[in-house]
Design a protein around this motif. Structure first.
Motif, PDB file in Angstrom:
ATOM      1  N   PRO A 666       5.234  -0.805  -1.626  1.00  0.00           N
ATOM      2  CA  PRO A 666       5.285  -0.333  -0.274  1.00  0.00           C
ATOM      3  C   PRO A 666       4.202  -0.494   0.520  1.00  0.00           C
ATOM      4  O   PRO A 666       2.970  -0.322   0.069  1.00  0.00           O
ATOM      5  CB  PRO A 666       5.534   1.384  -0.390  1.00  0.00           C
ATOM      6  CG  PRO A 666       5.045   1.509  -1.718  1.00  0.00           C
ATOM      7  CD  PRO A 666       5.564   0.484  -2.604  1.00  0.00           C
ATOM      8  N   VAL A 667       4.194  -1.064   1.665  1.00  0.00           N
ATOM      9  CA  VAL A 667       2.976  -1.384   2.513  1.00  0.00           C
ATOM     10  C   VAL A 667       2.837  -0.628   4.008  1.00  0.00           C
ATOM     11  O   VAL A 667       1.877  -0.872   4.630  1.00  0.00           O
ATOM     12  CB  VAL A 667       2.971  -3.115   2.971  1.00  0.00           C
ATOM     13  CG1 VAL A 667       2.928  -3.785   1.655  1.00  0.00           C
ATOM     14  CG2 VAL A 667       4.285  -3.269   3.842  1.00  0.00           C
ATOM     15  N   THR A 668       3.834   0.311   4.115  1.00  0.00           N
ATOM     16  CA  THR A 668       3.637   1.220   5.193  1.00  0.00           C
ATOM     17  C   THR A 668       4.312   2.412   4.698  1.00  0.00           C
ATOM     18  O   THR A 668       5.182   2.660   4.108  1.00  0.00           O
ATOM     19  CB  THR A 668       4.424   0.852   6.421  1.00  0.00           C
ATOM     20  OG1 THR A 668       5.927   0.529   6.196  1.00  0.00           O
ATOM     21  CG2 THR A 668       4.074  -0.775   7.146  1.00  0.00           C
ATOM     22  N   ASN A 669       3.683   3.474   5.481  1.00  0.00           N
ATOM     23  CA  ASN A 669       4.093   4.903   5.148  1.00  0.00           C
ATOM     24  C   ASN A 669       5.115   5.061   6.429  1.00  0.00           C
ATOM     25  O   ASN A 669       5.252   4.853   7.532  1.00  0.00           O
ATOM     26  CB  ASN A 669       3.203   5.740   5.470  1.00  0.00           C
ATOM     27  CG  ASN A 669       2.322   5.689   4.116  1.00  0.00           C
ATOM     28  OD1 ASN A 669       2.654   5.830   3.026  1.00  0.00           O
ATOM     29  ND2 ASN A 669       0.869   5.825   4.468  1.00  0.00           N
ATOM     30  N   GLU A 670       6.413   6.067   5.920  1.00  0.00           N
ATOM     31  CA  GLU A 670       7.206   6.377   6.788  1.00  0.00           C
ATOM     32  C   GLU A 670       6.746   7.611   7.678  1.00  0.00           C
ATOM     33  O   GLU A 670       5.836   8.240   7.337  1.00  0.00           O
ATOM     34  CB  GLU A 670       8.515   6.938   6.023  1.00  0.00           C
ATOM     35  CG  GLU A 670       9.625   7.516   7.093  1.00  0.00           C
ATOM     36  CD  GLU A 670      10.799   8.305   6.537  1.00  0.00           C
ATOM     37  OE1 GLU A 670      11.860   8.400   7.032  1.00  0.00           O
ATOM     38  OE2 GLU A 670      10.445   8.553   5.138  1.00  0.00           O
ATOM     39  N   TYR A 713      -4.276   5.671  11.328  1.00  0.00           N
ATOM     40  CA  TYR A 713      -5.013   6.963  10.645  1.00  0.00           C
ATOM     41  C   TYR A 713      -5.258   6.908   9.190  1.00  0.00           C
ATOM     42  O   TYR A 713      -3.969   6.762   8.600  1.00  0.00           O
ATOM     43  CB  TYR A 713      -4.681   8.085  11.425  1.00  0.00           C
ATOM     44  CG  TYR A 713      -4.960   8.221  12.821  1.00  0.00           C
ATOM     45  CD1 TYR A 713      -5.947   8.893  13.179  1.00  0.00           C
ATOM     46  CD2 TYR A 713      -3.951   7.708  13.667  1.00  0.00           C
ATOM     47  CE1 TYR A 713      -6.335   8.828  14.773  1.00  0.00           C
ATOM     48  CE2 TYR A 713      -4.322   7.656  14.841  1.00  0.00           C
ATOM     49  CZ  TYR A 713      -5.421   8.391  15.620  1.00  0.00           C
ATOM     50  OH  TYR A 713      -5.620   8.261  16.961  1.00  0.00           O
ATOM     51  N   GLN A 714      -6.204   7.298   8.746  1.00  0.00           N
ATOM     52  CA  GLN A 714      -6.548   7.476   7.297  1.00  0.00           C
ATOM     53  C   GLN A 714      -5.605   8.627   6.637  1.00  0.00           C
ATOM     54  O   GLN A 714      -5.715   9.709   7.295  1.00  0.00           O
ATOM     55  CB  GLN A 714      -8.071   7.371   6.883  1.00  0.00           C
ATOM     56  CG  GLN A 714      -8.629   6.374   7.345  1.00  0.00           C
ATOM     57  CD  GLN A 714      -8.325   5.147   6.531  1.00  0.00           C
ATOM     58  OE1 GLN A 714      -8.153   5.359   5.379  1.00  0.00           O
ATOM     59  NE2 GLN A 714      -8.526   3.958   6.928  1.00  0.00           N
ATOM     60  N   VAL A 715      -5.037   8.616   5.550  1.00  0.00           N
ATOM     61  CA  VAL A 715      -4.116   9.399   4.994  1.00  0.00           C
ATOM     62  C   VAL A 715      -4.388   9.454   3.404  1.00  0.00           C
ATOM     63  O   VAL A 715      -4.540   8.543   2.982  1.00  0.00           O
ATOM     64  CB  VAL A 715      -2.663   9.555   5.102  1.00  0.00           C
ATOM     65  CG1 VAL A 715      -2.387   9.566   6.726  1.00  0.00           C
ATOM     66  CG2 VAL A 715      -2.208   8.138   4.877  1.00  0.00           C
ATOM     67  N   PRO A 716      -4.174  10.606   2.874  1.00  0.00           N
ATOM     68  CA  PRO A 716      -4.459  10.536   1.306  1.00  0.00           C
ATOM     69  C   PRO A 716      -3.678   9.865   0.719  1.00  0.00           C
ATOM     70  O   PRO A 716      -2.287  10.043   0.740  1.00  0.00           O
ATOM     71  CB  PRO A 716      -4.745  12.041   0.975  1.00  0.00           C
ATOM     72  CG  PRO A 716      -3.944  12.678   1.948  1.00  0.00           C
ATOM     73  CD  PRO A 716      -4.062  11.965   3.394  1.00  0.00           C
ATOM     74  N   ASN A 717      -4.159   8.887  -0.489  1.00  0.00           N
ATOM     75  CA  ASN A 717      -3.038   8.228  -1.402  1.00  0.00           C
ATOM     76  C   ASN A 717      -2.209   9.260  -2.363  1.00  0.00           C
ATOM     77  O   ASN A 717      -1.422   8.726  -2.932  1.00  0.00           O
ATOM     78  CB  ASN A 717      -3.850   7.043  -2.212  1.00  0.00           C
ATOM     79  CG  ASN A 717      -4.039   6.099  -1.214  1.00  0.00           C
ATOM     80  OD1 ASN A 717      -5.139   5.996  -0.867  1.00  0.00           O
ATOM     81  ND2 ASN A 717      -3.310   5.140  -0.901  1.00  0.00           N
ATOM     82  N   THR A 718      -2.779  10.314  -2.551  1.00  0.00           N
ATOM     83  CA  THR A 718      -2.126  11.341  -3.273  1.00  0.00           C
ATOM     84  C   THR A 718      -0.875  11.802  -2.541  1.00  0.00           C
ATOM     85  O   THR A 718       0.048  12.298  -3.650  1.00  0.00           O
ATOM     86  CB  THR A 718      -3.311  12.429  -3.668  1.00  0.00           C
ATOM     87  OG1 THR A 718      -3.691  13.126  -2.477  1.00  0.00           O
ATOM     88  CG2 THR A 718      -4.269  12.217  -4.396  1.00  0.00           C
ATOM     89  N   VAL A 719      -0.668  11.656  -1.348  1.00  0.00           N
ATOM     90  CA  VAL A 719       0.336  12.143  -0.767  1.00  0.00           C
ATOM     91  C   VAL A 719       1.230  10.788  -0.265  1.00  0.00           C
ATOM     92  O   VAL A 719       2.464  10.978  -0.054  1.00  0.00           O
ATOM     93  CB  VAL A 719      -0.065  13.057   0.484  1.00  0.00           C
ATOM     94  CG1 VAL A 719       1.352  13.688   1.304  1.00  0.00           C
ATOM     95  CG2 VAL A 719      -0.879  14.154  -0.069  1.00  0.00           C
ATOM     96  N   TYR A 720       0.614  10.224   0.340  1.00  0.00           N
ATOM     97  CA  TYR A 720       1.285   8.776   0.845  1.00  0.00           C
ATOM     98  C   TYR A 720       1.131   7.481  -0.166  1.00  0.00           C
ATOM     99  O   TYR A 720       0.289   7.415  -0.707  1.00  0.00           O
ATOM    100  CB  TYR A 720       0.761   8.565   2.350  1.00  0.00           C
ATOM    101  CG  TYR A 720       0.914   9.479   3.352  1.00  0.00           C
ATOM    102  CD1 TYR A 720       2.202   9.880   3.886  1.00  0.00           C
ATOM    103  CD2 TYR A 720      -0.025  10.705   3.362  1.00  0.00           C
ATOM    104  CE1 TYR A 720       2.567  11.143   4.720  1.00  0.00           C
ATOM    105  CE2 TYR A 720       0.189  11.911   4.183  1.00  0.00           C
ATOM    106  CZ  TYR A 720       1.515  11.927   4.940  1.00  0.00           C
ATOM    107  OH  TYR A 720       1.376  12.827   5.805  1.00  0.00           O
TER     108      TYR A 720
END
Length: 996
Positions: A666-670, A713-720
């Motif tokens: 995956p290269v993008t988050n929903e 925006y920066q988001v945590p890799n533990t969630v996304y």
């Protein structure tokens, strides 16, 4: 008895008294009959303009009474006048008021004389047209008589400096389109600040589809009350382009050619070979490398530049036959760039036909346009850097004919070799088909159906030959790509226009459907050719399989759909009070499931003050109108249709069952909540005309608030899945004032002087970058320009409370006694060494405080003269080109500018990107001067013959030390000049306008 009566009347006294009494009695008895015979009369008639065109909304008043009616859309009126002497007064905004004695007439037809042409001009608005006097929003219209006379293939350049608040920056590159920003930047995404374009009513049409010579007018819709009818695509303004069409009873053949000679307007002063040798000798230094001195004085800028010869030919035919109008045109444009081999050749062919049926109740129209453009380019990033730094002490070629260059030095390449050994070709073909059906259902009620399809084909072909320093060891490397994009649009809407006495209503209701399919194609790279004879024309003869270097483009095919419902109401009372409201509902497949639909409302009003009774006796204003409006529009540009969902892409390879396979990650988050950026704009304006329209103009003040900014925006890799998410966070604010003045200082029978001045001020501010869900850092570092020891440094920041394009640089403190550059640290110390990133300081911004343009047109008999000045003040430019060139110690290996002659050779920090190289971007440019002469020919077949000579970019007054102060201010990092700036041109144009 009869005789007695007769005697009674014959008596003298009775005759004197009784006869008048009887006469009065008989008259009194006859009064009802006389009153019946002399009752109020009905007067009918028609009001037209000077061209016999019907004038609607003309106020027809019985003078001295409150009785008044308004002419209908055909200019007709019907009014009852009392018996006796009566006068009718005819009045309309922008026309001279006229009084007519009724007398014994029962039918009165009259013409009104135009008082203010600007206010009667037709303005193209969304899904219709209107006269300027009825506009309640901020709209600027420019016709072809006032276009810039320039060598260009882009319609937007015709407006440069002519529209207050519209900032257009162009390069000298024939293959680049100008950057366009209206009323300041309002988004954080590159490529998303561009206005929305509508060509002949087709929304989102490609600008490549229209030749500038075919355009008759351009209308710039600025505020939300004017643009929001286009909803989610109109936050950056809307530019409406109208092309030439046939008129009833008119047949015309025209030919408009010109040829232009273009030269470079400015160069960076680099050292000649002798100057470089002398500089090194004075500092006890000598050239390094066996290739650095062959006794030459090579000017590499001259070696890669040339005098460009460009020409344009436009042939157009328009005609009418009965109820049928038809037209066709063909335009050929050859723009030769001043950098050798750069070139644009384009052919645009257009055809249109329109006819009416059933007593003109049905109108059918069809148009077709095809544009084919061939672009020849160079690797500009490599060329412009080496053009400046390559040693002037060597010749272009060695005695054996090879280019003088040393591949072991990496990107240090012979500039002429970069042009000769590399091919960069593009081909773009655009086709637009548009069909329209308009049905007049009832009087004032029409239905319109418009169907259009655009197809764009992009072919790219690159080749680095066996001698190319950009593909060393590849023995020839090629790339071919071919992609197709399509756009289908359906517009279906009703228009209703009706006048009831003093009340006029215009209603619009419609539905829109659009589908964009992009990226449908294929591209491949390969290398290792036996020879260079076929270059990129046959990839099959390469030996890419042997070397394992065949690579395919990682293209994304996407389909985006947009569905919209829209409505608008316009109301006028006595041509005095104006009101407009609209609402558009847009649904897009590009956004998250929770926010597919957006609503874009507007409301605006106008008050024509000069129509009030208390203004009747004043002699100052011919027209005075106050406008105010508020609305919301959207922005969905700058990202693909898959941004809101999780997308997988090839990433890495893994071994499976004896094979190495591509992995998918995956290269993008929903983001199901992703939605439009919304721009809410308040606009207050004043239009005026005085001294019988000798002076007219407008003043506008606006507040433009953009919210729900789309940014990563920066988001945590533990969630996304990934560390960034595209989300709606942040706000940007623009506030500004725009002024436009038109004047005719002198007007005689033989001589006229018209002048126009426009000026605009805009203040930009990033209001916030966080919300309750996403917390941004104190600032986002931007503009990593690199350079020796500076690869991790940034030069701009995105920070709350500052405008976009805010510079973050080291503060230069001058030279110390040894001649070394010194800088200020964060703790207030002055050091003679390279500072840290923590020492970077806010140092100004790239946003201009004012844009202005001044246009003058003089006509004397058959001569016409026009000159146009424009300029910018208050902005800063980071001259990173000069900074990176200014390295004294590198003069043993690279050329340096004459600026470096003032530096101490031991200054090892002279090149550091600091506020020393942050310069004022103010300039005044003589952008154009044109002298024309209209020839009165005795040839009956020629109705107009005008010849002209025009000069572009004649001079520039500026303190900027770079090539040109006109720097691109679009995008997230505006105002930076960094060795990739195609030089501006100065051109002389010889042309003619011929009408048969």
């Amino acid at each position: 008895m009869r005789k007695k009566i007769m005697r009674f009347f014959c008596f003298p006294l009775v005759r004197k008294t009784t006869l008048p009494m009887l006469a009065a009695l008989m008259l009194l008895m006859a009064l009802p009959a006389l009153a019946f015979q002399q009752q109020d009369r009905t007067i009918k008639g028609k009001v037209t303009d000077e061209n016999n065109a019907p004038l609607p909304s003309v106020s027809v008043t019985v003078r001295g009474t409150n009785k008044s009616v308004t002419t209908d859309e055909s200019g007709n009126f019907e009014i009852t006048v009392p018996s006796g002497k009566a006068f009718l007064q005819f009045s309309a905004v922008s026309y001279v008021t006229k009084d007519i004695s009724v007398g014994n007439q029962t039918s009165i037809n009259t013409k009104l004389t135009l008082q203010s042409k600007q206010l009667s001009d037709v303005v193209v608005v969304g899904y219709g047209k209107s006269s300027k006097r009825n506009i309640t929003g901020s709209i600027t219209s420019i016709n072809n008589e006032n276009f810039n006379q320039v060598v260009t293939g882009s319609p937007t350049q015709l407006l440069q400096g002519k529209v207050a608040g519209l900032n257009i920056a162009r390069s000298g590159d024939p293959n680049k389109t100008p950057s366009v920003i209206l009323r300041g930047p309002s988004t954080l995404r590159d490529g998303a600040n561009e206005p929305f374009y509508v060509i002949d009513g087709v929304p989102g049409a490609n600008l490549e589809l229209v030749a500038p010579t075919d355009i008759v007018s351009i209308d710039v819709l600025k505020d939300a009350s004017s643009t929001a009818i286009y909803g989610a695509r109109a936050a950056n303004g809307v530019i409406m382009i109208t092309t030439r069409r046939a008129k009833q009873g008119q047949t015309m053949l025209s030919y408009n050619p010109y040829v232009a000679i273009e030269t470079i307007s400015n160069k960076i002063d680099m050292l000649s070979g002798d100057e470089l040798r002398d500089y090194l000798g004075k500092n006890g230094q000598s050239l390094v490398s066996q290739y650095n001195d062959s006794g030459a004085n090579t000017n590499w800028q001259d070696e890669v530049m040339r005098t460009g010869v460009s020409h344009n030919h436009n042939l157009a035919f328009n005609g009418a036959q009965g109820n049928t109008l038809y037209g066709a045109s063909i335009n050929y444009f050859d723009n030769q760039g001043i950098v050798k081999t750069t070139n644009l050749k384009r052919v645009v062919a257009r055809g249109n036909i329109e006819t009416k049926f059933f007593d003109e109740r049905l109108r059918l129209a069809f148009s077709a346009t095809n544009s084919t453009a061939k672009h020849h380019d160079v690797d500009q990033g490599a060329l412009f850097g080496n053009m400046l730094t390559y040693m002037p002490t060597v010749k272009v070629r060695r005695p054996d004919g090879s280019f003088t260059e040393d591949f072991s030095r990496g990107g240090y390449l012979n500039p002429v070799g970069i042009i000769t050994n590399n091919l960069f070709d593009y081909k773009e073909e655009n086709t637009l088909l548009n069909g329209l059906a308009e049905v007049r259902i009832l009087k004032g009620l029409t239905y319109t159906l418009s169907l259009s399809q655009q197809k764009q084909r992009l072919d790219s072909s690159f080749y680095n030959n066996a001698y190319s320093g950009q593909a060393v060891g590849a023995n020839g490397r090629a790339h071919r790509g071919s992609y197709e994009n399509t756009k289908q649009v359906i517009e279906s809407y009703f228009n209703y226009d009706k006048t009831y006495g003093d009340h006029n209503f215009k209603l619009l209701a419609g539905y829109s459907w659009q589908q964009d399919r992009t990226g449908d194609g294929f591209g491949a790279n390969t290398q290792y050719y036996t020879n260079d004879l076929l270059n990129y024309n046959n990839l099959a003869v390469s030996n890419g399989v042997v070397t394992g270097t065949i690579k395919f483009d990682n293209n994304i095919i996407s389909t985006l759909r947009l569905i919209s419902y829209y409505a608008r109401v316009n109301y006028q009372f006595r041509d005095r009070y104006l009101f407009q409201a609209s609402l558009r509902k847009d649904g897009s497949s590009a956004f998250g499931n929770n926010n597919r639909w957006g609503y874009f409302p507007t409301v605006s009003a106008g008050w024509r003050i000069t129509q009030e009774s208390f203004m009747a006796d004043q002699k100052i204003f011919d027209d005075l109108k106050l406008r105010a409006g508020y609305g919301v529009s959207g922005n969905s540009l700058g990202f693909d249709a898959f941004t809101a969902i999780t997308r997988y892409d090839a990433s890495g390879r893994f071994y499976n069952n004896g094979l190495y396979l591509n992995g998918l990650l995956p290269v993008t988050n929903e983001n199901p909540d992703l939605k439009w950026e919304s721009t809410a704009m308040t606009n207050i304006g004043l239009d005026f005309s005085v001294l019988k329209n000798r002076i007219s103009g407008s003043i506008d003040y606006y507040i433009k608030n953009t919210s729900d900014l789309i940014f990563g925006y920066q988001v945590p890799n533990t969630v996304y899945f990934t560390s960034t998410m595209t989300a709606n966070v942040g706000k940007v604010k623009n506030t500004g004032v725009e002024v436009n003045i038109n004047a005719t200082p002198v007007q005689t029978k033989a001589f006229t002087w018209n002048t126009t001045l426009n000026a605009s001020h805009n203040k930009n501010e990033v209001v916030s970058l966080s919300n309750g869900r996403f917390q941004a850092p104190d600032y986002y570092p931007l503009a990593y320009l690199g350079g020796k020891g500076q690869s991790g440094n940034w030069s701009q920041v995105l920070v709350q409370g500052q405008p976009l394009g805010t510079f973050s640089l080291w503060h230069y403190m001058g030279k110390n006694d040894a001649g070394t550059s010194t800088f200020l640290t964060a703790d207030g110390k002055t050091i003679a060494s390279q500072p840290l990133t923590t020492d970077l300081m806010i140092a100004g911004n790239a946003q201009p405080k004012m844009l202005f343009g001044w246009n003058n047109t003089f006509t004397y008999k058959n001569f016409d003269l026009n000159f146009f000045l424009r300029g910018v003040t208050g902005n800063k430019i980071l001259n990173n080109t000069l900074a990176q060139l200014n390295s004294p110690a590198d003069s043993k290996n690279n050329n340096v500018p004459k600026f470096t002659l003032g530096e101490a050779f031991i200054d090892a920090f002279a090149y550091l990107t600091s506020d020393r190289f942050l310069e004022k971007g103010d300039y005044i440019r003589m952008d154009n001067a044109t002298l024309g002469y209209s020839i009165k020919t005795k040839v009956k077949a020629i109705s107009k013959l005008r010849v002209y000579v025009s000069g572009n970019n004649l001079f520039t007054i500026t303190g900027y030390r770079g090539i040109d102060p006109e720097i691109n201010i679009a995008g997230l990092t505006p105002g930076i000049d960094s060795k990739n700036f195609y030089p501006k041109t100065r051109s002389i144009i010889f042309g003619a306008n011929i009408v048969f």
